[in-house]
Design a protein around this motif. Structure first.
Motif, short mmCIF file in Angstrom:
data_model
loop_
_atom_site.label_atom_id
_atom_site.label_comp_id
_atom_site.label_asym_id
_atom_site.label_seq_id
_atom_site.Cartn_x
_atom_site.Cartn_y
_atom_site.Cartn_z
N ASN A 45 8.68 18.43 -0.38
CA ASN A 45 9.68 17.43 -0.72
C ASN A 45 9.09 16.03 -0.82
OD1 ASN A 45 12.50 18.77 -0.87
ND2 ASN A 45 11.46 19.77 0.83
N GLY A 46 7.77 15.96 -0.95
CA GLY A 46 7.10 14.69 -1.21
C GLY A 46 6.92 13.80 -0.01
N ILE A 47 7.05 14.33 1.19
CA ILE A 47 6.89 13.52 2.40
C ILE A 47 5.62 13.95 3.11
CG2 ILE A 47 7.87 12.89 4.64
CD1 ILE A 47 10.63 13.21 3.37
N SER A 48 4.66 13.01 3.21
CA SER A 48 3.40 13.32 3.89
C SER A 48 3.29 12.61 5.23
CB SER A 48 2.22 12.95 3.00
OG SER A 48 2.27 11.58 2.67
N ASN A 49 4.18 11.65 5.49
CA ASN A 49 4.19 10.94 6.77
C ASN A 49 5.05 11.76 7.73
OD1 ASN A 49 4.24 9.17 8.90
ND2 ASN A 49 5.11 7.46 7.74
N ILE A 50 4.38 12.49 8.63
CA ILE A 50 5.07 13.40 9.55
C ILE A 50 4.67 13.06 10.97
CG2 ILE A 50 5.46 15.81 10.17
CD1 ILE A 50 4.47 16.48 7.26
N ALA A 51 5.65 12.81 11.82
CA ALA A 51 5.40 12.38 13.19
C ALA A 51 6.15 13.27 14.17
CB ALA A 51 5.83 10.93 13.37
N LEU A 52 5.74 13.18 15.44
CA LEU A 52 6.44 13.89 16.50
C LEU A 52 6.10 13.26 17.83
CD1 LEU A 52 4.12 15.78 18.06
CD2 LEU A 52 4.39 17.15 16.00
N SER A 53 6.85 13.62 18.83
CA SER A 53 6.60 13.21 20.20
C SER A 53 6.36 14.48 21.00
CB SER A 53 7.81 12.45 20.74
OG SER A 53 7.58 12.04 22.06
N ALA A 54 5.10 14.68 21.39
CA ALA A 54 4.71 15.94 22.05
C ALA A 54 4.78 15.83 23.56
CB ALA A 54 3.29 16.30 21.64
N HIS A 65 -3.53 21.43 15.02
CA HIS A 65 -2.84 21.47 13.73
C HIS A 65 -2.88 20.10 13.04
CE1 HIS A 65 -1.47 25.56 14.29
NE2 HIS A 65 -1.31 25.24 15.56
N ASP A 66 -3.95 19.35 13.33
CA ASP A 66 -4.27 18.10 12.63
C ASP A 66 -3.37 16.91 12.95
OD1 ASP A 66 -6.46 19.35 11.43
OD2 ASP A 66 -5.24 20.04 9.74
N PHE A 67 -2.68 16.95 14.08
CA PHE A 67 -1.94 15.77 14.52
C PHE A 67 -2.86 14.94 15.41
CE2 PHE A 67 1.56 18.30 13.11
CZ PHE A 67 2.57 17.40 12.80
N ILE A 68 -2.72 13.63 15.31
CA ILE A 68 -3.51 12.74 16.16
C ILE A 68 -2.57 11.92 17.05
CG2 ILE A 68 -5.55 12.61 14.69
CD1 ILE A 68 -4.47 10.01 13.54
N ALA A 69 -3.02 11.68 18.26
CA ALA A 69 -2.23 10.93 19.24
C ALA A 69 -2.44 9.44 19.03
CB ALA A 69 -2.65 11.33 20.65
N GLN A 85 3.17 10.14 21.49
CA GLN A 85 3.46 10.02 20.05
C GLN A 85 2.28 10.57 19.27
OE1 GLN A 85 6.23 8.86 18.41
NE2 GLN A 85 7.21 8.75 20.40
N MET A 86 2.58 11.31 18.20
CA MET A 86 1.53 11.89 17.37
C MET A 86 1.95 11.81 15.90
SD MET A 86 0.35 15.19 19.62
CE MET A 86 -1.37 15.15 19.04
N VAL A 87 0.97 11.77 15.02
CA VAL A 87 1.21 11.74 13.59
C VAL A 87 0.24 12.71 12.92
CG1 VAL A 87 -0.32 9.78 13.13
CG2 VAL A 87 1.60 10.22 11.62
N LEU A 88 0.69 13.32 11.83
CA LEU A 88 -0.16 14.26 11.10
C LEU A 88 -1.20 13.48 10.30
CD1 LEU A 88 -0.63 17.25 10.39
CD2 LEU A 88 0.89 16.92 8.45
N MET A 89 -2.45 13.88 10.43
CA MET A 89 -3.52 13.21 9.67
C MET A 89 -3.28 13.43 8.18
SD MET A 89 -7.06 13.80 11.78
CE MET A 89 -7.12 15.56 11.50
#
Length: 91
Positions: A45-54, A65-69, A85-89
């Protein structure tokens, strides 16, 4: 239910949350499949900025899985459990 994950869109960023896998199914690829589906859906769906709170105990899983803190670890306001906080590289 074996596992779950939630995806929320905020503008041009998707946020993954509520990832959980029943204990008996952990370390069997279930969490990876859920995460890959959420990331794949975002990218389709064209979204490459993916974040999460692990949770602190899951940081290693997301790093595989290529997330960076980034930033300092902090306690959840709801549970007091430490999170990061983490974001997908970018690819």
């Amino acid at each position: 239910m074996i596992g779950t994950g939630r995806l929320h869109t905020e503008g041009k960023k998707n946020i993954i949350s509520q990832m959980a896998v029943k204990a008996v199914y952990q370390k069997k690829g279930v969490g990876a499949k859920i995460l890959n589906e959420l990331v794949g859906y975002s990218r389709k769906n064209g979204i490459s900025n993916i974040a999460l709170s692990a949770r602190a105990t899951a940081i290693h899983f997301y790093k595989k899985h290529d997330f960076i803190a980034f930033g300092a670890k902090y306690p959840s306001q709801k549970t007091g459990i430490m999170h990061q906080q983490m974001v997908l590289m970018p690819q």
